[in-house]
Design a protein around this motif. Structure first.
Motif, short mmCIF file in Angstrom:
data_model
loop_
_atom_site.label_atom_id
_atom_site.label_comp_id
_atom_site.label_asym_id
_atom_site.label_seq_id
_atom_site.Cartn_x
_atom_site.Cartn_y
_atom_site.Cartn_z
N CYS A 24 19.21 29.28 5.12
CA CYS A 24 20.79 30.39 4.69
C CYS A 24 19.91 31.87 5.27
CB CYS A 24 20.51 29.73 2.70
SG CYS A 24 22.21 27.90 3.15
N ARG A 25 19.04 31.95 4.13
CA ARG A 25 18.16 33.29 4.62
C ARG A 25 18.11 33.07 5.60
NH1 ARG A 25 14.40 31.05 0.03
NH2 ARG A 25 15.42 31.54 -2.05
N MET A 55 29.72 29.22 7.80
CA MET A 55 29.62 29.45 7.15
C MET A 55 30.29 30.47 6.05
SD MET A 55 25.21 29.73 6.57
CE MET A 55 24.99 30.20 4.94
N LEU A 56 31.33 30.65 5.13
CA LEU A 56 32.30 30.80 4.48
C LEU A 56 31.73 31.70 3.13
CD1 LEU A 56 35.34 30.21 6.77
CD2 LEU A 56 34.02 31.78 7.77
N ASP A 57 31.68 32.83 2.62
CA ASP A 57 32.02 32.86 1.17
C ASP A 57 33.24 31.85 0.56
OD1 ASP A 57 31.48 34.09 -1.50
OD2 ASP A 57 32.79 35.53 -1.05
N ILE A 58 32.79 31.43 -0.66
CA ILE A 58 33.78 30.50 -1.76
C ILE A 58 34.56 31.07 -1.61
CG2 ILE A 58 32.04 28.46 -1.30
CD1 ILE A 58 31.74 29.07 -4.22
N LEU A 64 28.27 36.85 2.06
CA LEU A 64 27.77 35.46 1.87
C LEU A 64 26.50 36.70 0.63
CD1 LEU A 64 27.77 32.84 4.75
CD2 LEU A 64 29.17 32.70 1.82
N SER A 65 26.34 36.06 -0.31
CA SER A 65 25.28 36.45 -1.15
C SER A 65 24.48 35.05 -1.56
CB SER A 65 24.89 37.42 -1.84
OG SER A 65 26.06 37.18 -2.27
N GLU A 66 23.37 35.19 -1.77
CA GLU A 66 22.19 34.08 -2.42
C GLU A 66 22.35 34.52 -4.02
OE1 GLU A 66 17.34 33.59 -2.80
OE2 GLU A 66 18.01 34.27 -1.25
N THR A 71 19.76 30.09 -5.09
CA THR A 71 21.00 28.81 -4.27
C THR A 71 21.37 29.45 -3.39
OG1 THR A 71 22.30 28.34 -6.17
CG2 THR A 71 20.89 27.33 -5.76
N PHE A 72 22.34 28.81 -2.71
CA PHE A 72 23.49 29.38 -2.36
C PHE A 72 24.90 28.31 -2.19
CE2 PHE A 72 19.49 30.84 -0.03
CZ PHE A 72 20.74 32.26 0.63
N ASP A 73 26.41 29.31 -2.39
CA ASP A 73 27.83 28.14 -2.52
C ASP A 73 28.09 28.41 -1.43
OD1 ASP A 73 26.94 26.75 -5.34
OD2 ASP A 73 27.07 28.43 -6.11
#
Length: 116
Positions: A24-25, A55-58, A64-66, A71-73
């Motif tokens: 993800c990073r 990958m999209l922001d939930i 998106l961010s950590e 972790t990443f959601d």
């Protein structure tokens, strides 16, 4: 390994394993849109099939961010099916005992259904 995810649908994923947090990073260090491959059946290797996921922001945001715990959601939205052509691994830099991350080359053409 199998998945209920199919092209055109989204699934919420929490990336918590070190190799996927590192993935993800690496993805977020690049430019948008953010994509990763998700093998949906078989072992990871040439001939395995999977999905290219955006990958999209939930939470519906644009970034998106950590999370505070590393972790990443994310919402993983499947945009295309693929077949793995070649696979290689890369060690996760933050620990010698972490499972490596798989990378690969894919073919976006649908798998052949013709018997030889």
């Amino acid at each position: 390994q199998s998945s209920d995810l199919s092209t055109g649908y989204c699934l919420t994923i929490k990336f918590f394993e070190p190799r996927y947090r590192w993935m993800c990073r690496q993805i977020l260090a690049g430019s948008k849109p953010y994509y990763f491959g998700f093998v949906t059946s078989g072992v990871v290797g040439p001939g395995s099939v999977g999905l290219l996921c955006e990958m999209l922001d939930i939470r519906g945001g644009t970034e998106l961010s950590e999370n505070f715990d590393g972790t990443f959601d994310v919402a993983a939205c499947a945009v295309s099916a693929f077949t793995l052509v070649e696979v290689f691994t890369e060690p996760v830099p933050s620990g010698p005992n972490f499972a490596p991350l798989n990378f690969g080359y894919v073919d976006f053409a649908p798998p052949s259904t013709t018997a030889r």
